[in-house]
Enzyme design. Structure first.
Site, PDB file in Angstrom:
ATOM      1  N   GLU A 183       2.041  11.598  -6.082  1.00 30.98           N
ATOM      2  CA  GLU A 183       2.487  10.408  -6.794  1.00 30.98           C
ATOM      3  C   GLU A 183       1.938  10.414  -8.208  1.00 30.98           C
ATOM      4  O   GLU A 183       0.820  10.861  -8.462  1.00 30.98           O
ATOM      5  CB  GLU A 183       2.061   9.132  -6.075  1.00 30.98           C
ATOM      6  N   CYS A 207      -1.097   8.549 -15.102  1.00 34.37           N
ATOM      7  CA  CYS A 207      -2.088   9.147 -14.221  1.00 34.37           C
ATOM      8  C   CYS A 207      -1.434  10.279 -13.445  1.00 34.37           C
ATOM      9  O   CYS A 207      -0.424  10.067 -12.758  1.00 34.37           O
ATOM     10  CB  CYS A 207      -2.638   8.112 -13.257  1.00 34.37           C
ATOM     11  N   CYS A 236      -7.394  16.134  -0.946  1.00 30.11           N
ATOM     12  CA  CYS A 236      -8.697  16.180  -1.600  1.00 30.11           C
ATOM     13  C   CYS A 236      -9.740  16.663  -0.603  1.00 30.11           C
ATOM     14  O   CYS A 236      -9.607  16.438   0.605  1.00 30.11           O
ATOM     15  CB  CYS A 236      -9.068  14.787  -2.118  1.00 30.11           C
ATOM     16  N   CYS A 277     -14.865  11.012  -0.430  1.00 23.36           N
ATOM     17  CA  CYS A 277     -15.575   9.813  -0.896  1.00 23.36           C
ATOM     18  C   CYS A 277     -15.267   8.668   0.063  1.00 23.36           C
ATOM     19  O   CYS A 277     -14.104   8.384   0.347  1.00 23.36           O
ATOM     20  CB  CYS A 277     -15.171   9.479  -2.322  1.00 23.36           C
ATOM     21  N   CYS A 321     -12.675   5.852  -0.776  1.00 20.66           N
ATOM     22  CA  CYS A 321     -11.395   6.275  -1.346  1.00 20.66           C
ATOM     23  C   CYS A 321     -10.429   6.724  -0.257  1.00 20.66           C
ATOM     24  O   CYS A 321     -10.760   7.571   0.581  1.00 20.66           O
ATOM     25  CB  CYS A 321     -11.632   7.421  -2.334  1.00 20.66           C
ATOM     26  N   CYS A 339      -6.459   1.177  -7.315  1.00 16.90           N
ATOM     27  CA  CYS A 339      -7.540   2.157  -7.337  1.00 16.90           C
ATOM     28  C   CYS A 339      -7.992   2.591  -5.948  1.00 16.90           C
ATOM     29  O   CYS A 339      -8.238   1.776  -5.077  1.00 16.90           O
ATOM     30  CB  CYS A 339      -8.717   1.567  -8.107  1.00 16.90           C
TER      31      CYS A 339
END
Length: 400
Positions: free
Chosen positions: A114, A128, A135, A139, A142, A364
């Site tokens: 995205e 962005c 990933c 984290c 996240c 976020c």
């Protein structure tokens, strides 16, 4: 008894046809080499031809060699046989009430990312982009960290995210006076420093004055702290640096950002202080997600000031956006304001950014590829609150 097999009649298996090279992912110097090695362009004309093609692709935004009117028709046909400049598939497009735009882009089977455009950020608007599908960092706050890494994106796939946005924003040619896209941030899926080669090539392409021509000082790369690659990032890209920090001590950061176990704060801060080009005009941005009862106390604010003392910096305070299954809550607004006030009194700019595009789930820490989850659920993506804080001072600090 022995048996001898006659293999003479068995035809060798044909090699699978090679996919055409996507010229969108080649820097101008790389394009010269590719054109020469392909035999399409003779050596003496390759540099001139590469610049022509580069301008058509990145300045004009064309997606078909047939549109390149100053290239000989025969050459255009030969280019189309070995190369491509086509866009990837846009699976989904969403527009928020606040003007935020989000695209789900399919680079190939099972390879989806995205990209999000935020208006009125930086000089005019920021994009962005992602550097990986999935990933490896895990984290704990996240959502992206819950998706396993699929693979790195190529430079062509990174640049394609910019091209898709420019298509939708009608941003061709690239030198429009009223351009809507002025800034790029690598804050999407993945850790950019684990794909530095492709990220660096993409930045060279995006910043090239013959094409998209976005200044390197308007390109920000965010990392969780891959310390050995920090110097190379600065030297190869001259990009602005952002650090996904979120904690002021190793014990807490080990939980929030597990990469800290490999590169603890002492090493990270030393790497930041040595970042090439760091100055008051090229400050590092520390990203700090506000987690209720975890990292949002006045004592933590004072510890943060001590940690970053002497570093030309700003701190971007990001209200946490909950996602299904998360154990964290967003800090109370009063706590965030008190935290910011302490930083401000110490001389650090510390903008508080309300997430944009919440109605299309573009907030976020919520990025996660659609290829790994059920569409239309609440588990959507992307890291945009940080972007606004990183870019807020660009008009004062960055070159045009």
């Amino acid at each position: 008894m022995s048996v001898t097999l006659d293999l003479s009649r068995i035809a060798p298996k044909a090699d699978a046809p090679k996919a055409p090279i996507n010229l969108s992912g080649l820097t101008r110097s790389q394009m010269v080499v590719a054109l020469t090695e392909s035999g399409v362009v003779e050596h003496g004309k390759a540099k001139m031809r590469a610049t022509q093609i580069f301008r058509w692709v990145h300045h004009r935004g064309v997606t078909d060699f047939a549109q390149m009117s100053d290239v000989a028709k025969e050459t255009r046909a030969r280019l189309a046989e070995q190369f491509t400049v086509a866009r990837p598939e846009i699976v989904e497009r969403q527009v928020s009430k606040d003007g935020t735009r989000k695209w789900l882009i399919r680079m190939g089977p099972g390879i989806e990312v995205e990209t999000v455009y935020i208006p009125s950020v930086g000089r005019s608007g920021a994009l962005c982009v992602s550097s990986q599908v999935g990933c490896t960092l895990n984290c704990s706050f996240c959502h992206t960290g819950t998706q396993a890494l699929v693979r790195n994106l190529t430079a062509a796939e990174i640049v394609a995210q910019v091209q898709v946005a420019k298509d939708d924003l009608a941003e061709w040619p690239s030198d429009k006076d009223d351009r809507l896209l002025s800034n790029i941030v690598f804050m999407g899926m993945g850790e950019p420093l684990y794909n530095l080669g492709q990220v660096a090539d993409a930045i060279e392409i995006i910043s090239d004055n013959e094409g998209i021509a976005i200044s390197r000082r308007r390109i920000t790369v965010s990392t969780s702290g891959v310390v050995p690659q920090l110097e190379a990032l600065g030297q190869k890209t001259q990009a602005m640096l952002a650090i996904s920090l979120h904690a002021t001590n190793d014990a807490l950061r080990d939980v929030l950002v597990p990469l800290n176990k490999k590169y603890p704060l002492e090493q990270l801060m030393a790497g930041i202080r040595a970042y090439p080009g760091l100055s008051n005009a090229r400050r590092v941005t520390f990203e700090y997600v506000m987690l209720k009862g975890v990292n949002d106390s006045p004592d933590e604010a004072r510890a943060l000031i001590k940690l970053i003392k002497g570093i030309p910096a700003k701190v971007n305070l990001i209200p946490f956006n909950p996602w299904p299954g998360s154990d964290y809550q967003c800090s109370d607004w009063a706590a965030i304001e008190a935290f910011a006030a302490i930083l401000n009194r110490a001389g650090y700019s510390s903008p508080i950014r309300t997430p944009r595009g919440r109605d299309i789930l573009a907030a976020c820490g919520q990025l996660k590829s659609e290829s790994e989850k059920v569409r239309a659920s609440a588990m959507r993506k992307l890291s945009m609150a940080a972007m606004a804080g990183v870019l807020d001072d660009d008009d004062d600090e960055a070159a045009a």
